[in-house]
Design a protein around this motif. Sequence first.
Motif, PDB file in Angstrom:
ATOM      1  N   LYS A 175      52.192  39.724  18.783  1.00 47.23           N
ATOM      2  CA  LYS A 175      50.965  39.906  19.237  1.00 47.23           C
ATOM      3  C   LYS A 175      50.609  40.362  20.773  1.00 47.23           C
ATOM      4  CE  LYS A 175      48.797  38.589  15.428  1.00 47.23           C
ATOM      5  NZ  LYS A 175      48.100  37.256  15.391  1.00 47.23           N
ATOM      6  N   PRO A 176      49.959  41.438  21.130  1.00 47.94           N
ATOM      7  CA  PRO A 176      49.768  41.765  22.417  1.00 47.94           C
ATOM      8  C   PRO A 176      49.265  40.345  23.300  1.00 47.94           C
ATOM      9  CG  PRO A 176      48.812  43.432  20.872  1.00 47.94           C
ATOM     10  CD  PRO A 176      49.046  42.122  20.219  1.00 47.94           C
ATOM     11  N   LEU A 177      49.782  40.582  24.729  1.00 45.75           N
ATOM     12  CA  LEU A 177      49.479  39.432  25.588  1.00 45.75           C
ATOM     13  C   LEU A 177      48.362  39.912  26.657  1.00 45.75           C
ATOM     14  CD1 LEU A 177      52.708  37.516  25.787  1.00 45.75           C
ATOM     15  CD2 LEU A 177      51.093  37.219  24.208  1.00 45.75           C
ATOM     16  N   VAL A 178      47.669  39.205  26.948  1.00 41.59           N
ATOM     17  CA  VAL A 178      46.671  39.461  28.252  1.00 41.59           C
ATOM     18  C   VAL A 178      46.502  38.451  29.035  1.00 41.59           C
ATOM     19  CG1 VAL A 178      44.504  40.270  28.734  1.00 41.59           C
ATOM     20  CG2 VAL A 178      45.507  41.235  26.772  1.00 41.59           C
ATOM     21  N   LEU A 179      46.869  38.729  30.452  1.00 44.30           N
ATOM     22  CA  LEU A 179      46.362  37.868  31.528  1.00 44.30           C
ATOM     23  C   LEU A 179      45.050  37.889  31.716  1.00 44.30           C
ATOM     24  CD1 LEU A 179      47.272  35.722  33.478  1.00 44.30           C
ATOM     25  CD2 LEU A 179      48.092  37.654  35.092  1.00 44.30           C
ATOM     26  N   GLN A 180      44.204  37.145  31.273  1.00 42.12           N
ATOM     27  CA  GLN A 180      42.850  37.133  31.079  1.00 42.12           C
ATOM     28  C   GLN A 180      41.974  36.716  32.344  1.00 42.12           C
ATOM     29  OE1 GLN A 180      40.251  34.753  28.497  1.00 42.12           O
ATOM     30  NE2 GLN A 180      39.676  36.485  27.531  1.00 42.12           N
ATOM     31  N   GLU A 181      42.713  35.906  33.316  1.00 43.23           N
ATOM     32  CA  GLU A 181      42.291  35.406  34.377  1.00 43.23           C
ATOM     33  C   GLU A 181      43.494  35.250  35.422  1.00 43.23           C
ATOM     34  OE1 GLU A 181      39.525  32.119  34.764  1.00 43.23           O
ATOM     35  OE2 GLU A 181      38.519  32.822  33.081  1.00 43.23           O
ATOM     36  N   TYR A 182      43.542  35.587  36.718  1.00 47.83           N
ATOM     37  CA  TYR A 182      44.265  35.256  37.598  1.00 47.83           C
ATOM     38  C   TYR A 182      43.664  35.269  38.870  1.00 47.83           C
ATOM     39  CZ  TYR A 182      45.868  39.986  38.572  1.00 47.83           C
ATOM     40  OH  TYR A 182      45.835  41.279  38.741  1.00 47.83           O
ATOM     41  N   GLY A 183      44.295  34.793  39.960  1.00 49.18           N
ATOM     42  CA  GLY A 183      43.415  34.799  41.251  1.00 49.18           C
ATOM     43  C   GLY A 183      44.008  33.841  42.147  1.00 49.18           C
ATOM     44  N   TYR A 184      43.400  33.800  43.396  1.00 50.91           N
ATOM     45  CA  TYR A 184      43.749  33.147  44.674  1.00 50.91           C
ATOM     46  C   TYR A 184      42.578  33.026  45.641  1.00 50.91           C
ATOM     47  CZ  TYR A 184      46.544  31.040  48.328  1.00 50.91           C
ATOM     48  OH  TYR A 184      47.172  30.382  49.230  1.00 50.91           O
ATOM     49  N   SER A 185      42.108  31.636  45.663  1.00 46.72           N
ATOM     50  CA  SER A 185      41.238  31.422  46.915  1.00 46.72           C
ATOM     51  C   SER A 185      41.509  31.486  48.282  1.00 46.72           C
ATOM     52  CB  SER A 185      40.609  29.956  46.463  1.00 46.72           C
ATOM     53  OG  SER A 185      39.575  29.640  47.342  1.00 46.72           O
TER      54      SER A 185
END
Length: 509
Positions: free
Chosen positions: A414-424
């Motif tokens: 199945k395709p994989l999606v990094l739906q959220e990532y980030g840095y404060s």
Amino acid sequence: MKLNKTLYRALLLSSFLAINGLILFGISSIWSYLNTGADRSTMLHLPEERASNYLPKVDWAPLDHEGRPMEEQTLKEIERDYLRAWQVRNSALETNNTYGVADYYTDSARTKLFRILELNSANNTTIKSTTLRHHPKVEFYSADGKLVVLTDENVERHEHIYSDGKLILSQKSTPSYQIMVILEDGFWRIRHLVETPNENPRNAEQIPPSTASISQIKGVNYYPRTQAWDMFGEQFKDSIIDHDFSIIRSLGLNTVRLFVPYEAFGKVEIDPEKMEQLKRTMHLASKNDLKVMLTLFDFYGEYGIQDWTLTRTHAAQIVNALKDHKALQSWDIKNEPDLDFESRGKEKVLAWLDQMIGTIKQYDNEHPVTIGWSNPEAAINLSKKVDFISFHYYRDPSEFLGSYDALKKKASLKPLVLQEYGYSSYSGIWNGFLGSENDQNDYYKMMDRILVEEHIPRLFWTLYDFGEIPVSVVGRLPWRKAKQRYFGIIDRYGNPKKSYSHFIGDPKK
């Protein structure tokens, strides 16, 4: 003396008039009561709260039956009483209590149900059940208008079976039934309810929707700068969203992830004003050449089978309203449902998600469906049911590839999606003075180098810093709220942060 007699006569006259007035009022009240139909839910022991949380979809077959022609009003009454009979049956199986059963089933029909309740009670077994869809057909209507024979094919039924309070089995079935209902005391009661072999199953294999566009996702999770987790409502402004969408597109991004809060949107009865605002947002996305990943059921957390018909009705309204919109890219059932595993029960959450995937696909099989898991490890849940797998990642970039590869091996291609990532970039006391705009910029450089090399679709969190974070999002702990406010690449005053420049230039980023 004359004055006393006058007062005495006046008192007698007023008393006479008052007594007659009371008599007339009593007679009129009795007359009004006798000419007013009693409330059926009260007469038939149907609690108001129970009557409001069971709304299965009913698709009647065209009328083509033997006997007397069916009146439209009669058909509505049959549907109402038939569904109430199902609801009382579901309640009886959950509580092992016969309360209300006699109001919806005749003596012969309730004998079998009573035997089941006795057996379950003796074994400390309960069954939480619901039906989501019925396909009834009138087969016969008697000449005197007091007997109707129905068939109900491929009833979508879900059951959670508990033993000693512990869930031991969750199952879905699509049985068919032959039913006879008779008119008694003005109500249609079930006389016979017989399950029959399912000769015409409706669960034919569907062609899965295309996921070709998923591999091209480069996007952002979006809320307006002053409306964190409260995008739709009185503060909604097309001009603000249009401006933000133009910024997003100028950064070389092509997708926005938007959120639809279940309760704020009216739950089972969608708020028409908010629905219109959502449509306008979709139009603005299209205007700015952006696709929309739409996350449903934000802030929903009940999952109980008794409410499945309500959440199904909610989803159907949104899906039917937007499924043909050219900006729509995909449906995301729920944001981070694994965070509810401990408090709600993992099996309960997964069962709700499973049936909701099926619900969305019943109404729209053109757009792919996913679930937004909070981490790569949780994303393996229901991976065979979704069209692509979405996960979030806020850990150290150096550990990302290991987690990603482990998920990929289990993902059944199945395709994989990094739906959220980030840095404060928050650098205050509640973060040990460790964060900074430079650190945030370095984080994106490290993460995106990996994501570009591995060709991983992604959406970062988020466009803006926020002045306020609702307590319902991260709670009241100051170290959580403070950090959450500074994930944007633009500060809360509209000024670009250092990480903003990272997204400008090379379209591969």
